[in-house]
Design an enzyme around this catalytic site. Structure first.
Site, PDB file in Angstrom:
ATOM      1  N   PHE A  66     -11.200  -4.336  -4.129  1.00  0.00           N
ATOM      2  CA  PHE A  66     -12.110  -3.341  -4.707  1.00  0.00           C
ATOM      3  C   PHE A  66     -12.165  -3.590  -6.213  1.00  0.00           C
ATOM      4  O   PHE A  66     -11.160  -3.969  -6.825  1.00  0.00           O
ATOM      5  CB  PHE A  66     -11.574  -1.929  -4.454  1.00  0.00           C
ATOM      6  CG  PHE A  66     -11.845  -1.431  -3.058  1.00  0.00           C
ATOM      7  CD1 PHE A  66     -12.900  -0.564  -2.813  1.00  0.00           C
ATOM      8  CD2 PHE A  66     -11.053  -1.838  -1.991  1.00  0.00           C
ATOM      9  CE1 PHE A  66     -13.161  -0.113  -1.526  1.00  0.00           C
ATOM     10  CE2 PHE A  66     -11.306  -1.392  -0.696  1.00  0.00           C
ATOM     11  CZ  PHE A  66     -12.356  -0.531  -0.463  1.00  0.00           C
ATOM     12  N   TYR A  73      -4.475  -3.616  -3.411  1.00  0.00           N
ATOM     13  CA  TYR A  73      -4.590  -5.079  -3.433  1.00  0.00           C
ATOM     14  C   TYR A  73      -3.199  -5.695  -3.623  1.00  0.00           C
ATOM     15  O   TYR A  73      -2.806  -6.627  -2.905  1.00  0.00           O
ATOM     16  CB  TYR A  73      -5.531  -5.508  -4.570  1.00  0.00           C
ATOM     17  CG  TYR A  73      -5.699  -7.001  -4.679  1.00  0.00           C
ATOM     18  CD1 TYR A  73      -6.534  -7.699  -3.810  1.00  0.00           C
ATOM     19  CD2 TYR A  73      -5.018  -7.740  -5.660  1.00  0.00           C
ATOM     20  CE1 TYR A  73      -6.689  -9.078  -3.898  1.00  0.00           C
ATOM     21  CE2 TYR A  73      -5.159  -9.117  -5.761  1.00  0.00           C
ATOM     22  CZ  TYR A  73      -6.001  -9.777  -4.885  1.00  0.00           C
ATOM     23  OH  TYR A  73      -6.145 -11.146  -4.979  1.00  0.00           O
ATOM     24  N   VAL A 112      -9.010 -16.610 -11.622  1.00  0.00           N
ATOM     25  CA  VAL A 112     -10.116 -17.555 -11.444  1.00  0.00           C
ATOM     26  C   VAL A 112     -11.480 -16.858 -11.509  1.00  0.00           C
ATOM     27  O   VAL A 112     -11.664 -15.787 -10.906  1.00  0.00           O
ATOM     28  CB  VAL A 112      -9.972 -18.252 -10.062  1.00  0.00           C
ATOM     29  CG1 VAL A 112     -11.061 -19.273  -9.866  1.00  0.00           C
ATOM     30  CG2 VAL A 112      -8.604 -18.909  -9.926  1.00  0.00           C
ATOM     31  N   ARG A 113     -12.420 -17.495 -12.200  1.00  0.00           N
ATOM     32  CA  ARG A 113     -13.784 -16.948 -12.315  1.00  0.00           C
ATOM     33  C   ARG A 113     -14.518 -17.022 -10.967  1.00  0.00           C
ATOM     34  O   ARG A 113     -15.007 -18.081 -10.577  1.00  0.00           O
ATOM     35  CB  ARG A 113     -14.601 -17.749 -13.344  1.00  0.00           C
ATOM     36  CG  ARG A 113     -14.219 -17.504 -14.778  1.00  0.00           C
ATOM     37  CD  ARG A 113     -15.169 -18.189 -15.731  1.00  0.00           C
ATOM     38  NE  ARG A 113     -15.179 -19.645 -15.637  1.00  0.00           N
ATOM     39  CZ  ARG A 113     -14.271 -20.459 -16.165  1.00  0.00           C
ATOM     40  NH1 ARG A 113     -13.244 -19.976 -16.835  1.00  0.00           N
ATOM     41  NH2 ARG A 113     -14.395 -21.780 -16.048  1.00  0.00           N
TER      42      ARG A 113
END
Ligand code: NAP
Length: 275
Positions: free
Chosen positions: A93, A192, A229-230
């Protein structure tokens, strides 16, 4: 000798797609890009093809048991098993999401822990001798472990925790979150994070079991962090490109034959991390 095969979950975009791309270049065998949505999956396969890379496709929604068993049967029939499995599919989320914590806990654990466990339940028996299994977890899971009560930390770190006990703990987290009682239960406020603490612990349990039950098969199973990480999940400010995020998962997937370590570890930047 039959064709070797590598399977990557949730690989129509992000780190999963970068993993498939790297495997297409480095793995000797067929590489399967899998996705829950056939259209998005095939589009990704086509984008790799336009770069001259040949990935195969199979539908695979880890939240759908029927999809998991259909895919498992396919790989068993066509290849006699699986050589490399990378459990990459995951959700998070957004920080700004206003969904109640109870919902976030249930939905996040469903995919990142319970559905990934379903994948392992159905695919581990298919992993061939010399196989490699990589669970894409997160450094957030380590941070979250350190925020759990001392009693919970002790269980997650113990060598004798069973899969059943772990599943019970993850179910308890979700139930207590639904009742708004998770903090009293010793759990931190991150769904998460807990899902990834659970996934890393599950990896350690299953690696120990593999060593015991298939001691001569040389299978290596590890959890890892790709780094920040993008991707659509982490946003544009993350320092690593998807290709950079793929480096550690691919390193673990391609550990050379005869290698005995790492196994049952949490690995980041190709280094075993303290759990
Ligand atoms: P992403 O760009 O959001 O990609 C997630 C992928 O998982 C998508 O292909 C998505 O498919 C797929 N997926 C989600 N639920 C699925 C399901 N039920 N069945 C099959 N596929 C499903 O995220 P990402 O950043 O690449 O993340 C990949 C993994 O790395 C995740 O496990 C994540 O937790 C982990 N990770 C990421 C970072 C980071 O900084 N990005 C850091 C640590 C760990 P759809 O396109 O259909 O939604």
């Amino acid at each position: 000798m039959s064709t070797r095969v590598a399977v990557v979950t949730g690989s129509n975009k992000g780190i999963g797609l970068a993993i498939v791309q790297a495997l297409c270049k480095q793995f000797q065998g067929d590489v399967y890009l899998t996705a829950r949505d056939v259209g998005r999956g095939q589009e990704a396969v086509n984008s790799l093809a336009s770069d001259g890379l040949k990935a195969m496709f199979h539908q695979l929604d880890i939240n759908d048991l029927n999809s998991i068993t259909t895919a498992a049967a396919f790989f068993k029939d066509k290849y006699g098993g699986v050589d490399v499995l990378i459990n990459n599919a995951g959700i998070a989320f957004k920080v700004a999401d206003t969904a109640p914590f109870a919902v976030q806990a249930e939905v996040t654990l469903k995919t990142n822990f319970f559905a990934t466990r379903d994948m392992l339940t159905h695919f581990l028996p298919l992993i061939k001798a010399g196989g490699r299994v990589v669970n894409v977890s997160s450094f957030v899971g380590v941070r979250t472990l350190n925020l759990c009560s001392p009693a919970l930390q002790q269980r997650f770190r113990s060598e004798d925790i069973t899969e059943e006990e772990l599943v019970g703990l993850m179910e308890r987290f979700v139930e207590e979150a639904k009742r708004g009682e998770h903090k009293q239960g010793g759990w931190p406020d991150t769904a998460y994070g807990m899902s990834k603490t659970g996934l890393t612990t599950l990896s350690m349990i299953q690696a120990r079991r593999l060593s015991k039950e298939r001691p001569n098969d040389g299978i290596l199973l590890n959890a890892c962090c790709p780094g920040w990480v993008r991707t659509d999940m982490a946003g544009p400010k993350a320092p690593k490109s998807p290709d950079e995020g793929a480096i550690t998962p691919v390193y673990l997937a391609l550990l050379p034959p005869g290698t005995t370590e790492p196994h049952g570890k949490f690995v980041s930047d190709k280094e075993v991390q303290v759990w």
